[in-house]
Every structure is written in structure tokens, then in C-alpha cells.
Design an enzyme around this catalytic site. Structure first.
Site, short mmCIF file in Angstrom:
data_model
loop_
_atom_site.label_atom_id
_atom_site.label_comp_id
_atom_site.label_asym_id
_atom_site.label_seq_id
_atom_site.Cartn_x
_atom_site.Cartn_y
_atom_site.Cartn_z
N GLU A 27 0.83 -1.21 0.00
CA GLU A 27 0.00 0.00 0.00
C GLU A 27 0.87 1.26 0.00
OE1 GLU A 27 -1.28 1.98 3.32
OE2 GLU A 27 -0.93 0.35 4.74
N LYS A 162 -3.01 -1.26 15.60
CA LYS A 162 -2.50 -0.38 16.66
C LYS A 162 -3.57 -0.21 17.71
CE LYS A 162 0.82 2.70 14.59
NZ LYS A 162 0.71 2.52 13.14
N1 PSU Z 1 -2.72 1.94 10.55
C1 PSU Z 1 -1.38 2.03 10.73
N2 PSU Z 1 -0.63 2.61 9.76
C2 PSU Z 1 -1.18 3.10 8.59
C3 PSU Z 1 -2.60 2.98 8.43
C4 PSU Z 1 -3.31 2.39 9.43
O1 PSU Z 1 -0.88 1.58 11.74
O2 PSU Z 1 -0.46 3.65 7.74
C5 PSU Z 1 -3.23 3.47 7.16
C6 PSU Z 1 -3.53 2.27 6.23
O3 PSU Z 1 -3.36 2.68 4.89
C7 PSU Z 1 -5.00 2.00 6.51
C8 PSU Z 1 -5.52 3.40 6.74
O4 PSU Z 1 -5.67 1.35 5.46
O5 PSU Z 1 -4.50 4.06 7.46
C9 PSU Z 1 -6.81 3.38 7.50
O6 PSU Z 1 -7.37 4.67 7.53
P1 PSU Z 1 -8.88 4.86 8.04
O7 PSU Z 1 -8.82 4.52 9.50
O8 PSU Z 1 -9.18 6.31 7.78
O9 PSU Z 1 -9.72 3.92 7.23
#
Ligand code: PSU
Ligand code: MN
Length: 306
Positions: A27, A162
């Protein structure tokens, strides 16, 4: 026009897919919104190298110049990492508008899965997935990553979630959506910076060949995605109390400043990095390169089976 007409696949990835060679999707929101420059570029290159170390081909996915790109590397990868401040974060609901506007965007786990599936990549490595945020009973902040896992046939290798998230609720939503959560060498779902969350995985496997068999079976059954939880290596795991204090502080600040919706995850990632004085970044690099390696091994095991 099918989705494939909006995708540019690099020559290397295209050749690999045509010859049924192992490919691992990567990603790019972690590059644009997960880490500062230049650590984002260094990490992206280290992740690519770890995939290559297994014999698989890395395919970084992003949105550039109004096109979905598979196999972003070299100068293009540098461009994405350097211009991280002007790049947006594209989750499922942002894709169409981002393509129309012609912008630069990192793709989240949800979006990367969609694009990977469209070109036939079955294995994807990331750090942590998005999930159910703490306090979601009030805010309903649940990442689109979870719904994507239920419908898109890609196996996502991660180090858990996390604890900026409510891990128990995240696992409940995955269960409601019918997403299998496999533990690689672990009975417990890992908590990203640490190996334990207190919550069990659905099924433990100690051998990548067995995980590959489950992925092939899941795809035969047309049952959607799979989450493979691969804990951070022992030597790199952070102190549980230390990281928890930092996370709670970051969440309090986000609340005080009214940060919400798509800005919340990037905000928390940035503050955790700052508050830990870079220690979290070291752990982050260790776990994501480890995931890249395991994803490469799984992709090769899938090829060996077919
Ligand atoms: N969690 C992490 N590092 C990240 C992300 C999430 O520990 O870089 C990024 C990933 O790309 C994940 C996105 O798909 O954040 C999720 O964002 P949201 O919670 O807005 O869906
Ligand atoms: Mn969200």
C-alpha cells in the site's frame, strides 16, 4: 469500461503476473500519511527489498496522474514519497473523485486490496490495518478496510492493529463480516507495536504453506479476503506501558482538537511518532519489513501449490 482500463501495471509486475510468478501488493498511505519524508522512502525501499529477498516481486500501488498504478518504483516512488504533503489519502469512497481530479494519492488497505484483486494479486503486505476506533459507539468511526476484507479476495499480512483502535471491537466487526483472522505463529492477535493484545486469533498456523492452502481454499470458495496476523519480532517489540501512555495522549489531543474522519488515523500516527521520539518508527519499520518477508513466502507457497 472495466476497472482494468483505469490501471497501469509496470512491466516487471505485468510480466510476473503473466508468468504466474509470486507478486506481493504494497500500500502507499503508509508512504504518504504514515511516516515523514525521508523515512517513508527508506521504508518503502526496505519493504520492496524484503519482498525481493523471498523471490517474489513487489507491487506498490498508488494513484498518480488520474490513473491507478500498480508497481510504482524508482523515480515514481521517490516522487510519491517526496510529495507526501500534497498527496491525499484515497480510501474506497475517494477513488472515483481522485481519478477525475487527476491527483496524487496514497491508497489505503481497502483501496489497495481492490486494485490488487483487479489485476490478480492475491497477497498484500502492510503494517497495520484500519479498524474500529476507540469511542466508536459514539463516533461510528470504523475503517472501510474491514468491509473491504469481507468482499475482496486478497490476503492481507499485517502486524495486527494499533491500539489507537479498539482491538476487541475491530475483531468483532471482522467476525460479523466473515473475515478469517489467522495467526502466524501466534494464538493472540498482535497489537502492532507489541506482540499481545489479550484477544485470540480464529486459527493459528505455524507454517506459511498451510496459510497458503487456506488462502487458495478461501478463493476457491469465493469467500472474500483473509487477515494474516504476524506479530512484530520479539527483539523489536516496544514496551507495552510506554506505548500505551503515548497512544492515550495522542487520542486525547485529537479529541481536544476535534480531529475526525479520514484525518484521525494520520493524525494519531504522526503524534505517536513525535511523542515516542522516533522509537515507534523503528518498530514500525521492523514489523513491516517482517510482514513483507512473510507475505513473499506465502505468495511463493501459493505458486508452488498451483
Ligand atoms: N494503521 C497504521 N498505519 C497506517 C494505516 C493504518 O498503523 O499507515 C493506514 C492504512 O493505509 C490504513 C488506513 O488502510 O491508514 C486506515 O485509515 P482509516 O482509519 O481512515 O480507514
Ligand atoms: Mn475512519
Amino acid at each position: 469500461m472495466p476497472i482494468i482500463d483505469h490501471i497501469d501495471v509496470s512491466e516487471e509486475v505485468s510480466d510476473a503476473l503473466a508468468s504466474r510468478h509470486a507478486v506481493v501488493a504494497l500500500e502507499s498511505t503508509i508512504i504518504t500519511h504514515g511516516m515523514p519524508f525521508p523515512q517513508n522512502l527508506e521504508t518503502a525501499l526496505a519493504v520492496e527489498a524484503h519482498v525481493r529477498g523471498t523471490g517474489a516481486i513487489p507491487a506498490t500501488i498508488a494513484i498518480m496522474d488520474g490513473r491507478l498504478k500498480v508497481g510504482v518504483a524508482g523515480k515514481r516512488l521517490e516522487h510519491l514519497a517526496e510529495r507526501n504533503e500534497e498527496a491525499s489519502k484515497a480510501s474506497r469512497r475517494d477513488v472515483a473523485s481522485t481519478l477525475v481530479k487527476g491527483g496524487l494519492a496514497g491508497t489505503t488497505v481497502a483501496t489497495t486490496m481492490q486494485i490488487a484483486a483487479a489485476v490478480g494479486i492475491e497477497v498484500f503486505a502492510t503494517g497495520g490495518i484500519g479498524g474500529v476506533h476507540r469511542g466508536a459507539e459514539e463516533t461510528l468511526d470504523i475503517s472501510a478496510d474491514l468491509a473491504e476484507l469481507s468482499r475482496t479476495p486478497v490476503a492481507v499480512v499485517c502486524a495486527g492493529a494499533k491500539s489507537i483502535l479498539d482491538i476487541g471491537k475491530t475483531l468483532e466487526v471482522l467476525e460479523s463480516n466473515g473475515v478469517p483472522v489467522l495467526g502466524y505463529g501466534t494464538d493472540e492477535f498482535p497489537a502492532f507495536f507489541t506482540r499481545n493484545s489479550g484477544f485470540p486469533v480464529d486459527h493459528r498456523f505455524d507454517d506459511v504453506a498451510d496459510i497458503a492452502k487456506v488462502i487458495v481454499m478461501q478463493n476457491d470458495l469465493r469467500m472474500g479476503g483473509i487477515l494474516v496476523a504476524n506479530p512484530i519480532p520479539h527483539a523489536d517489540a516496544m514496551n507495552e506501558e510506554e506505548i500505551e501512555i503515548i497512544i492515550q495522549k495522542a487520542i486525547k489531543e485529537a479529541e481536544a482538537q476535534g480531529v475526525n474522519r479520514k484525518d484521525l488515523t494520520p493524525y494519531l500516527l504522526k503524534r505517536i511518532f513525535e511523542l515516542s521520539e522516533g522509537k515507534s518508527l523503528t518498530a514500525n519499520v521492523a514489523l513491516i519489513t517482517n510482514n513483507a518477508k512473510v507475505a513473499g513466502e506465502i505468495a511463493l507457497a501459493i505458486c508452488a501449490q498451483r
